[in-house]
Design an enzyme around this catalytic site. Sequence first.
Site, short mmCIF file in Angstrom:
data_model
loop_
_atom_site.label_atom_id
_atom_site.label_comp_id
_atom_site.label_asym_id
_atom_site.label_seq_id
_atom_site.Cartn_x
_atom_site.Cartn_y
_atom_site.Cartn_z
N LYS A 108 2.39 -0.82 6.15
CA LYS A 108 1.96 0.53 6.52
C LYS A 108 3.17 1.44 6.70
O LYS A 108 4.30 0.98 6.70
CB LYS A 108 1.17 0.48 7.83
CG LYS A 108 -0.19 -0.18 7.68
CD LYS A 108 -1.04 -0.08 8.93
CE LYS A 108 -1.15 1.29 9.51
NZ LYS A 108 -1.63 2.33 8.57
N GLY A 109 2.90 2.73 6.86
CA GLY A 109 3.98 3.67 7.15
C GLY A 109 4.29 4.61 6.01
O GLY A 109 5.26 5.36 6.07
N GLY A 110 3.43 4.59 4.96
CA GLY A 110 3.62 5.54 3.86
C GLY A 110 3.55 6.97 4.38
O GLY A 110 4.14 7.88 3.81
N GLY A 121 -5.48 2.66 7.69
CA GLY A 121 -5.25 2.45 6.26
C GLY A 121 -4.10 1.50 6.02
O GLY A 121 -3.53 0.92 6.96
N ALA A 122 -3.74 1.32 4.76
CA ALA A 122 -2.61 0.46 4.41
C ALA A 122 -2.01 0.94 3.10
O ALA A 122 -2.71 1.51 2.26
CB ALA A 122 -3.07 -0.99 4.26
N ASP A 123 -0.71 0.71 2.94
CA ASP A 123 -0.08 0.99 1.65
C ASP A 123 -0.23 -0.20 0.72
O ASP A 123 -0.24 -0.06 -0.50
CB ASP A 123 1.39 1.36 1.87
CG ASP A 123 1.49 2.61 2.70
OD1 ASP A 123 0.98 3.65 2.24
OD2 ASP A 123 2.00 2.56 3.83
N THR A 173 -4.29 6.68 10.26
CA THR A 173 -3.73 7.82 9.52
C THR A 173 -3.82 7.56 8.02
O THR A 173 -3.76 6.42 7.58
CB THR A 173 -2.25 8.00 9.94
OG1 THR A 173 -2.23 8.30 11.34
CG2 THR A 173 -1.58 9.14 9.19
N GLU A 223 0.91 3.96 14.89
CA GLU A 223 -0.20 3.14 14.37
C GLU A 223 -0.13 1.72 14.93
O GLU A 223 -1.14 1.15 15.34
CB GLU A 223 -0.14 3.10 12.84
CG GLU A 223 -0.51 4.43 12.19
CD GLU A 223 -0.27 4.47 10.69
OE1 GLU A 223 -1.01 5.18 10.01
OE2 GLU A 223 0.65 3.81 10.20
O1 LIG Z 1 0.31 3.74 7.04
C1 LIG Z 1 -0.14 4.85 6.83
C2 LIG Z 1 0.47 6.08 7.37
O2 LIG Z 1 1.65 5.82 8.07
C3 LIG Z 1 -1.37 5.00 5.99
O3 LIG Z 1 -2.41 4.33 6.60
C4 LIG Z 1 -1.07 4.45 4.63
O4 LIG Z 1 0.02 5.18 4.08
C5 LIG Z 1 -2.28 4.54 3.70
O5 LIG Z 1 -2.63 5.88 3.48
P1 LIG Z 1 -3.67 6.30 2.34
O6 LIG Z 1 -5.01 5.79 2.76
O7 LIG Z 1 -3.57 7.80 2.27
O8 LIG Z 1 -3.16 5.68 1.04
#
Ligand SMILES: O=C(CO)[C@H](O)[C@H](O)COP(=O)(O)O
Length: 290
Positions: free
Chosen positions: A161-163, A148-150, A90, A170
């Site tokens: 993660k979890g933004g 993805g990752a924050d 996500t 996930e």
């Molecule tokens: O963990 C997530 C969602 O729960 C996303 O992978 C994370 O927030 C990174 O998103 P982006 O690529 O838009 O910065």
Amino acid sequence: MAKQFVYDDDGDEITAWAESEAEAVENARSELDAAGVDLSDDEVRDRIRVIPSPQRIKSSAEEVLMDKRRRGGIEAAEVVESGMDVGLGTGSTTAWAIAAIGWKLDSGELEDVRGVATSLQSHDLARELGIPLTDVDGFDGLDVAIDGADQWDPENPHVVKGGGASHAREKLVDSMADRLVVATDDEKRSTPLSYPVPLSVLPESRNVAQRWVREMGGEPQLRYAEQKDGPLFTANGNVIVDCDFGEMDDIEGRATELARVPGAQEHGLFVDMVDSVVYGTDDGVDHVEF
Ligand SMILES: O=C(CO)[C@H](O)[C@H](O)COP(=O)(O)O
């Protein structure tokens, strides 16, 4: 409908953003006319691709369209081979990986790929792109997950993660994969990790959870919704407490503590889970392997 764009013969020089195919053809037509390129409407239609729509993702349109996120996501999709079962993460970066998988299936470069989405928005994007979807019950394991990752750590196989509030699903999908590939960019790199950790909790335990986090030395913040009064609710009806611990030197210890919070459903520390990081930079794409 996700936005779309049109490539010219060389790849990507002429781009026309739109909300529908008709609008994309119209926009492309004026771009093509201005560039003196002669293509019929049918040829233009053949060159339209579904791409991630910023409206559906927490990130701003600028972030979704950031070159480094787009590059990181598209490059991460290179790990997918025909016949694979793939976890679809996500966020704005992973959305580009999902798009790239869809384009490859469309062109015949990939065949027989099945996806398992980690959120409704990834599910909808994958469906629009024609990626066959199933759910976790259909598998004992997945070949690969792209997510993805924050924040990510170039020295250790951990991420926050979890933004996008999807970390529970996930973690479920990513943990089923033989290989977790994180698609990201160089701006989110940090050793040690220090990004506030999302903790999803039962709505009733939101105040208790915040007290526990304070006692652990963290600064809790209940996550509020945009365009709705009150807290944000996850897809499973939980609320999120973002827990700022500053630099996290003992990540395993933090993960254990967070899991013990009464009413906790899932936290966003993905400890020892990452196999590769593919990250976009200003100039291109780089990799870290664990
Ligand atoms: O963990 C997530 C969602 O729960 C996303 O992978 C994370 O927030 C990174 O998103 P982006 O690529 O838009 O910065």
